[in-house]
Design a protein around this motif. Structure first.
Motif, PDB file in Angstrom:
ATOM      1  N   GLY A  94       0.814  -1.215   0.000  1.00 41.19           N
ATOM      2  CA  GLY A  94       0.000   0.000   0.000  1.00 41.19           C
ATOM      3  C   GLY A  94       0.845   1.261   0.000  1.00 41.19           C
ATOM      4  N   ILE A  95       1.904   1.261   0.793  1.00 41.26           N
ATOM      5  CA  ILE A  95       2.799   2.420   0.848  1.00 41.26           C
ATOM      6  C   ILE A  95       3.530   2.577  -0.481  1.00 41.26           C
ATOM      7  CG2 ILE A  95       4.841   3.378   1.983  1.00 41.26           C
ATOM      8  CD1 ILE A  95       3.894   1.956   4.530  1.00 41.26           C
ATOM      9  N   LYS A  96       3.944   1.474  -1.048  1.00 39.81           N
ATOM     10  CA  LYS A  96       4.651   1.509  -2.330  1.00 39.81           C
ATOM     11  C   LYS A  96       3.746   2.071  -3.433  1.00 39.81           C
ATOM     12  CE  LYS A  96       7.436  -1.853  -2.985  1.00 39.81           C
ATOM     13  NZ  LYS A  96       8.088  -3.146  -3.301  1.00 39.81           N
ATOM     14  N   SER A  97       2.500   1.640  -3.450  1.00 37.90           N
ATOM     15  CA  SER A  97       1.548   2.147  -4.442  1.00 37.90           C
ATOM     16  C   SER A  97       1.296   3.635  -4.253  1.00 37.90           C
ATOM     17  CB  SER A  97       0.228   1.393  -4.340  1.00 37.90           C
ATOM     18  OG  SER A  97       0.418   0.047  -4.654  1.00 37.90           O
ATOM     19  N   LEU A  98       1.132   4.050  -3.000  1.00 38.20           N
ATOM     20  CA  LEU A  98       0.900   5.466  -2.714  1.00 38.20           C
ATOM     21  C   LEU A  98       2.098   6.309  -3.140  1.00 38.20           C
ATOM     22  CD1 LEU A  98      -0.973   7.565  -1.436  1.00 38.20           C
ATOM     23  CD2 LEU A  98       0.191   7.132   0.727  1.00 38.20           C
ATOM     24  N   LEU A  99       3.299   5.839  -2.869  1.00 33.04           N
ATOM     25  CA  LEU A  99       4.514   6.548  -3.283  1.00 33.04           C
ATOM     26  C   LEU A  99       4.571   6.678  -4.798  1.00 33.04           C
ATOM     27  CD1 LEU A  99       7.300   7.769  -2.569  1.00 33.04           C
ATOM     28  CD2 LEU A  99       8.216   5.453  -2.791  1.00 33.04           C
ATOM     29  N   ASN A 100       4.267   5.606  -5.514  1.00 34.64           N
ATOM     30  CA  ASN A 100       4.283   5.646  -6.979  1.00 34.64           C
ATOM     31  C   ASN A 100       3.254   6.631  -7.517  1.00 34.64           C
ATOM     32  OD1 ASN A 100       6.328   3.743  -7.182  1.00 34.64           O
ATOM     33  ND2 ASN A 100       4.909   2.042  -7.281  1.00 34.64           N
ATOM     34  N   ILE A 101       2.061   6.660  -6.928  1.00 34.80           N
ATOM     35  CA  ILE A 101       1.017   7.579  -7.379  1.00 34.80           C
ATOM     36  C   ILE A 101       1.415   9.020  -7.124  1.00 34.80           C
ATOM     37  CG2 ILE A 101      -1.345   8.345  -6.905  1.00 34.80           C
ATOM     38  CD1 ILE A 101      -2.019   5.347  -6.442  1.00 34.80           C
TER      39      ILE A 101
END
Length: 65
Positions: free
Chosen positions: A29-36
């Protein structure tokens, strides 16, 4: 800023994001948020640099030179 400089910045940002995603362990979830967040910042930076979007109050992104 020339087209070559823009491409270099995009390649560097992509490389850094790939390195972070590959070698730094973090929750999905954190990785996805960072990418977005990085994607949105880069898109806004490009739109402002090409003059398609004006300045956004409260948001400071370094200008293209």
């Amino acid at each position: 800023m020339t087209l070559v400089n823009i491409v270099v910045v995009l390649v560097v940002v992509g490389l850094v994001m790939w390195l972070i995603n590959t070698y730094i362990p973090m929750a999905a979830g954190i990785k996805s948020l960072l990418n977005i967040v990085v994607f949105v910042v880069v898109v806004v930076w490009l739109l402002q640099g090409f003059g398609l979007v004006g300045n956004i109050p409260g948001l400071h992104i370094p200008p293209l030179r």
